[in-house]
Scaffold this motif. Structure first.
Motif, PDB file in Angstrom:
ATOM      1  N   PRO A   1       1.237  -1.416  -0.260  1.00  0.00           N
ATOM      2  CA  PRO A   1      -0.211  -0.011   0.353  1.00  0.00           C
ATOM      3  C   PRO A   1       0.903   1.442  -0.183  1.00  0.00           C
ATOM      4  CG  PRO A   1      -0.782  -1.963   1.618  1.00  0.00           C
ATOM      5  CD  PRO A   1       0.772  -2.046   1.400  1.00  0.00           C
TER       6      PRO A   1
ATOM      7  N   ASP B   1      -5.531   3.564   6.595  1.00  0.00           N
ATOM      8  CA  ASP B   1      -6.115   3.942   5.682  1.00  0.00           C
ATOM      9  C   ASP B   1      -6.072   5.479   5.897  1.00  0.00           C
ATOM     10  OD1 ASP B   1      -7.433   1.723   6.788  1.00  0.00           O
ATOM     11  OD2 ASP B   1      -8.992   1.517   5.605  1.00  0.00           O
TER      12      ASP B   1
ATOM     13  N   LEU C   1      -5.003  -2.068  -1.318  1.00  0.00           N
ATOM     14  CA  LEU C   1      -4.239  -0.918  -1.458  1.00  0.00           C
ATOM     15  C   LEU C   1      -4.439  -0.648   0.155  1.00  0.00           C
ATOM     16  CD1 LEU C   1      -6.932   0.662  -3.370  1.00  0.00           C
ATOM     17  CD2 LEU C   1      -4.410   0.066  -3.563  1.00  0.00           C
ATOM     18  N   LEU C   2      -5.180  -1.390   1.025  1.00  0.00           N
ATOM     19  CA  LEU C   2      -5.286  -1.266   2.765  1.00  0.00           C
ATOM     20  C   LEU C   2      -4.672  -1.772   3.429  1.00  0.00           C
ATOM     21  CD1 LEU C   2      -8.220   1.391   1.987  1.00  0.00           C
ATOM     22  CD2 LEU C   2      -6.480   2.247   2.414  1.00  0.00           C
TER      23      LEU C   2
END
Length: 346
Positions: free
Chosen positions: A84, A279, A339-340
């Motif tokens: 990420p 995040d 991504l997170l």
């Protein structure tokens, strides 16, 4: 000590993430160094030490580690932290800031250093656990403390010489790891010896010393923080005020743990924020507004409450948008995972 999620620990992480965004609003939006505002100076003392302390506190498990478990956990940490970071770094700096594509290799992770440094700390922790698994139970403690002290000494030498990295490539985040690994180790040891730590942190004398000590050391730090040549000022700035602030915040949250474990809106919001710190960290750089016109306003120390409330409100709005974008990304199991760092749904 229970192994499930702990409400007040998540709430501490939520507060710390709010303070990170707060300081970044001052630095990137107001175009002012947070050490030049009273609240920025106050918060910056313990926000990053607290993050690493809680990371070490959470990562400790009283189980033996073998090669199979070691490779599995390091692979998991790489997926959650390295992938990420690489993606969002290039999206922000290359696509949005028009920086060269090789910047990550040449200049290091820049604003996205936290996850890289934390990965190195996990590597040191799990590697030391693997190498000392056949030794006495306290062998890993000694190894971690030695590494932390060596890093702190090396960092101090670098600060005094004017080069915090000591010439080491920025991709290795040497200055960040050396500066903060001691707090990670402190978190590990406090979790490992929880019953003793709980007795100490719950004692009224401890809470009194922490509150008075942090207040006094913060005043000294604010008064003399630009005096970089004084060893005593640097020791106060780099150690005393950080540890006092860290343990003071922890003691407050632990004392009110029933509140942060409850179902009220404030507690739920803080816990939810604390469970999505990655995040927020990855996304918030894209949402920081550029409002340097507020620089002179933030400097006016006779408007402290207004400055605090306005900056907190802006920080909370940025976090809310980060969480909204996070929910949209996590709608895709694949994107949420890579991504997170979210867990894949079975």
């Amino acid at each position: 000590m229970p192994t499930q999620r702990i409400g007040y620990i998540d709430a501490i992480r939520g507060l710390t993430m709010l303070l990170v965004v707060y300081c970044h609003v001052e630095y990137y939006s107001y175009n002012i160094s947070f050490v030049h505002t009273i609240f920025g100076m106050l918060f910056v003392h313990f926000r990053m030490p607290m993050f690493f302390f809680i990371s070490g506190f959470i990562v400790y498990k009283s189980v033996d580690i073998d090669w199979q478990r070691y490779l599995k956990v390091m692979r998991k940490k790489a997926v959650v932290q390295i992938i990420p970071t690489l993606l969002f770094f290039h999206l922000f700096y290359v696509a949005c800031q028009n920086k060269p594509i090789g910047m990550f290799i040449d200049k290091g992770p820049s604003g996205y250093w936290f996850t890289i440094a934390l990965f190195y700390m996990f590597f040191l922790y799990f590697t030391s656990a693997l190498l000392t698994r056949c030794c006495k139970p306290y062998a890993q403690n000694i190894a971690l403390v030695i590494i932390a002290i060596a890093g702190a000494v090396a960092y101090g030498i670098g600060v005094r010489q004017g080069d915090r990295t000591l010439g080491i490539h920025p991709l290795l985040c040497f200055d960040k790891v050396a500066n903060y690994f001691e707090f990670f180790v402190a978190g590990v040891l406090c979790r490992k010896y929880w019953h003793k730590f709980e007795q100490i942190i719950s004692h009224d004398a401890t809470k009194t010393i922490l509150l008075l000590g942090f207040t006094a050391c913060s005043i000294i730090a604010w008064r003399y923080h630009l005096d970089k040549k004084s060893l005593l000022v640097m020791l106060n700035y780099e150690y005393l005020v950080r540890y006092l602030g860290l343990f003071l915040v922890f003691s407050i949250f632990y004392y009110y743990r029933n509140f942060f474990d409850s179902d009220n809106q404030i507690a739920r919001a803080m816990r939810y924020t604390g469970r999505h710190t990655l995040d927020i960290y990855l996304l918030h750089y894209f949402l920081l507004p550029n409002i340097p016109s507020l620089r002179s306003w933030a400097f006016k120390n006779d408007m402290l409450i207004l400055e605090l409330l306005a900056t907190l409100l802006l920080s909370a709005v940025i976090i809310a948008f980060c969480l909204l974008i996070s929910r949209i990304i996590r709608h895709s199991d694949f994107l949420g995972h890579y991504l997170l760092g979210a867990k894949r749904k079975k």
